[in-house]
Design an enzyme around this catalytic site. Structure first.
Site, PDB file in Angstrom:
ATOM      1  N   GLY A 168     -67.913  -5.925 -72.571  1.00  0.00           N
ATOM      2  CA  GLY A 168     -66.610  -5.288 -72.735  1.00  0.00           C
ATOM      3  C   GLY A 168     -66.025  -5.490 -74.107  1.00  0.00           C
ATOM      4  CG  ASP A 207     -64.577   0.951 -70.979  1.00  0.00           C
ATOM      5  OD1 ASP A 207     -64.017   0.833 -69.879  1.00  0.00           O
ATOM      6  OD2 ASP A 207     -65.668   0.428 -71.237  1.00  0.00           O
ATOM      7  CG  HIS A 248     -59.715  -5.065 -67.224  1.00  0.00           C
ATOM      8  ND1 HIS A 248     -59.812  -5.097 -65.853  1.00  0.00           N
ATOM      9  CD2 HIS A 248     -59.667  -6.344 -67.637  1.00  0.00           C
ATOM     10  CE1 HIS A 248     -59.831  -6.357 -65.450  1.00  0.00           C
ATOM     11  NE2 HIS A 248     -59.741  -7.131 -66.509  1.00  0.00           N
TER      12      HIS A 248
END
Lengths: 449, 321
Positions: free
Chosen positions: A340, A321, A79
């Site tokens: 996160g 991730d 991301h």
């Protein structure tokens, strides 16, 4: 320990030989002393006998000095904040961090602002990647409009624009009906759907429930929230015959459920991320918000089961991730912190712990980090093969260093592995034959490129 | 994660009971004893903390605890500033650290903090270079409450060791329960937790307590009955079907109390919900209810904590926390 990110190199032309290397070949599951010849950005030849008596005169050669040479990492969960939250990470800063981490291809999650539920955003990412000229960048398309789990996104149009798979990222598709339709519909395009299995009504807490959560007074999520949706999703795959990949598997029960589905011959696949095999819920002790992740860090027995799943192949691949969060999102009380962690630069060294602990062989590890993700998502790279793109890394598997968040290249510093001593460092990252990153102690590669 | 970079010397805080030694706890209780008679005399004030500044920083409404800390600090001669911070739900965290650093710049000697989030007080303590006292953080700890409960019990029973204590009701949302579980077990008491399974945190038995889902078995032969407030404000979703059902099965009344030892003490950290977790008849039973005594002990215990932490007698009982 420093190195250089190189973006000025022209496209690779002519031939370059990487000699005196320890080749890691995940496809043939072998490791040997040998060389790789690159021609015009592609692998022209490789093997134990190639240039055994030195590179022929007239070919540029790079002496790897006995270091490992392997296919570059293919990271399927990244991301960034671009577009939408560029202060957290841009495609460029993510590209730099990926280069330093030995990642030659990365697949961008669609949960940006706006989410990638429109073909123009997939094209935007491709255009930016061409400008940035570092790692290869691909993008997921959103599975549902606005990632809201209700209406299907335009999968066909997104696929035409270059979306390689479909997911709602960390948003769970709560409705079995919607996921069922998505799996059916995706069959028309042979598209892969990636889903995070966490029962949302049981996932309102902030860490895994258990003794630690009870001591800290933090609302917990029961580990069963994961296997409940794993089992639901397995049934949906059985019913629809769709292609489903479950992501971020973190519990022992989930690993067992997927193993039994695979044993029944279902074409389901899954991944995990380094925190789930390298840490447990003790890492959030003293309210360490860098350890707040989705799904939350689990108990030690779950961590061991994830490692077992990686060993026996129940878990097909490992993704970083990578999810940058700035200080304002993390320097707050635990329950208010955004979940996160960043992971591009720690993906390889933390995964190498599995090799150092003799849980996986080096070729097996690279299968999970490179070959399997490339195959499953239909990306070039991820293997040593004649004619394949020369996406390679040179690394020292034993070099010891300590993760210090201030030394990481990502724009934000929220590494769950901050201060962890690790072993293994990328010396050079090669994409399409171009050396895009080179450690200072591995100068010959820059000279040759 | 930030400790190494703040460059601050490690200062003694009181963030929780977990990790305190029995000697530290006994030392604090002994020191508290010495203040009880002072508080009961006409001349209540000493100047032990004269010139020192204590800030009460309350992010969550509290009258009792804040007043208790204020009285304690004033009786030791400290200057006390009360700050009630109304928090916007959106950016609580930012307010927390910004406020902490602003107050820190005013050079207080101690900040007494209450916050609705577990761990918020610990986070704040990393950002300031004065003593921080936890006056309750979320569902985590409320150390001075546990100390005052222990002082109350010790004065009535002469000891803590070997006693059997039942903590009853909303264990899940209770910081008082967690601090008391730690303290009582550190001091050698046995602890039962009693309540409906929906209000029992996962793996609570791993903290060393015995779990009971019925008052009858839970109260059997106990020396102390600690009732907890049903914290409806912290509950998201349905934990118990109704207040009347809760009272019927888990509210303390004379009938249920019969299972405890005949001289069992009744405690409650307050404020009480009469008719929810405790019947008025029991709460007002002068022979057995020590609820008002708890409040009195609270002032003494907080005086002792302030003295131990910022009063220069730190070395007498060793570093706290």
């Amino acid at each position: 320990m420093t190195g250089n990110v190189v973006r000025t190199a022209p496209p690779h032309s002519g031939s370059t030989a990487y000699i005196n290397a320890r080749i890691v070949d995940p496809v043939s599951d072998s490791e040997y002393k040998g060389a790789v010849l690159i021609s015009d950005g592609k692998i022209a030849d490789f093997g134990p006998n190639l240039f055994a008596s030195g590179a022929p005169y007239g070919i540029q050669s790079v002496d790897c000095g006995g270091l490992y040479l392997a296919p570059g990492l293919v990271d399927t969960r990244v991301h960034t904040g671009e577009p939408g939250e560029e202060h957290k990470e841009t495609l460029e800063s993510a590209g730099i961090a990926a280069s330093v981490g030995g990642i030659t291809s990365l697949l961008l999650l669609p949960d940006n602002e706006p989410p990638f539920d429109d073909a123009s955003l997939i094209e935007f990412v491709a255009r930016r990647a061409r400008q940035i000229r570092l790692a290869n960048m691909y993008a997921y398309g959103a599975l549902t409009v606005g990632l809201e789990g209700e209406e299907l996104a335009e999968m066909g149009l997104l696929a035409e624009a270059g979306a390689v798979a479909f997911t709602d990222a960390d948003h769970v598709v709560a409705s079995a009906q919607v996921l069922r339709r998505a799996l059916y519909y995706a069959k028309a395009f042979d598209a892969l759907i990636v889903h995070l299995p966490q029962e949302p009504t049981l996932s309102g807490g902030h860490m895994s429930s258990g003794e630690m959560a009870t001591r800290l007074g933090i609302a917990g999520n029961p580990p069963l929230a994961e296997v409940m949706l794993v089992e639901r999703d397995i049934r949906l795959v059985e019913m629809t015959g769709g292609r489903l990949h479950l992501t971020k598997i973190s519990t022992a029960e989930s690993v067992a459920a997927i193993a039994s589905a695979k044993a029944r011959g279902l074409g389901i696949t899954c991944d995990t991320a380094p925190p789930y095999f390298a840490m447990n819920d003790l890492a959030v002790g003293d309210y360490r918000t860098f350890g707040k992740l989705v799904p939350p860090l689990r108990a030690e027995k779950d961590r061991l089961a994830v490692i077992e799943g990686l060993k026996n192949g129940t878990i097909d691949l490992i993704a970083s991730d990578h999810r940058p969060q700035d200080q304002d999102s993390k320097r707050v009380p635990f329950a208010q912190a955004e979940p996160g962690g960043i992971g591009l630069e720690t993906l390889l060294p933390v995964s190498l712990e599995l090799v150092h602990n003799k849980q996986l062989s080096l070729p097996r590890l690279f299968h999970r980090l490179s070959t399997a993700p490339a195959q499953l998502f239909g990306l070039p790279g991820g293997k040593l093969a004649k004619g394949a793109p020369a996406d390679l890394i040179v690394f020292d598997a034993h070099r010891a260093w300590k993760v210090d968040r201030e030394d990481l290249w990502s724009k934000t510093k929220n590494s769950p592995f901050d201060e962890r001593p690790v072993q293994g460092r990328v010396m050079a990252t090669i994409v399409g034959g171009r050396t895009i990153y080179c450690d200072d102690s591995f100068a010959p590669a820059t000279a040759a490129a | 994660m930030t400790k190494k970079r703040t460059g601050l010397p490690r200062l003694p805080h009181l963030l929780g009971i977990e990790g305190l030694s029995p000697e530290t706890i006994s030392g604090l209780l002994d020191l508290s004893e010495s203040y009880i008679s002072q508080n009961r005399s006409l001349d209540k004030r000493r100047d032990l903390l004269a010139g020192r500044t204590v800030i009460n920083l309350f992010f969550e409404n509290s009258t009792r605890t804040r007043t208790s800390f204020e009285v304690a600090a004033k009786r030791l001669g400290a200057d006390v500033i009360n700050m009630d911070v109304t928090t916007s739900s959106v950016r609580k965290g930012e307010t927390l650290l910004d406020t902490a650093m602003t107050l820190n710049a005013m050079r207080p000697d101690a900040i007494v903090v209450r916050h609705s989030e577990s761990g918020a007080v610990s986070l704040l303590s990393q950002k300031v270079n004065c003593t921080v006292i936890n006056a309750g953080d979320g569902q985590h700890e409320h150390p001075t409450q546990a100390l005052l409960d222990a002082l109350t019990i010790r004065r009535r029973r002469g000891r803590l060791e070997g006693l059997l204590v039942a903590i009853c009701g909303d264990i899940m949302h209770s910081r008082v329960a967690r601090s008391n579980i730690h303290l009582l077990q550190i001091m050698g008491a046995r602890v039962r937790v009693v309540g409906p399974p929906t209000l029992m945190p996962t793996d609570i038995e791993k903290m060393g307590v015995e779990v009971h889902y019925a008052m009858k078995s839970g109260l059997k032969d106990v020396d102390i009955v600690m009732m907890l407030r049903l914290q409806t404000e912290r509950m998201q979703g349905s934990f118990v079907p109704s207040i009347s059902e809760y009272f019927r099965f888990f509210g303390l009344d004379q009938e249920k109390l019969k299972h405890a030892k005949p001289d069992a003490l009744i405690m409650h950290p307050g404020p009480m919900n009469r008719g929810v977790e405790i019947d008025s008849e029991v709460a007002d039973d002068l022979d057995r209810s020590v609820i008002h005594e708890q409040v009195e002990m609270g002032v003494a215990v907080r005086m002792a904590c302030l003295e131990a932490l910022i009063g220069g007698r730190r070395n007498v009982i060793g570093a706290v926390a």
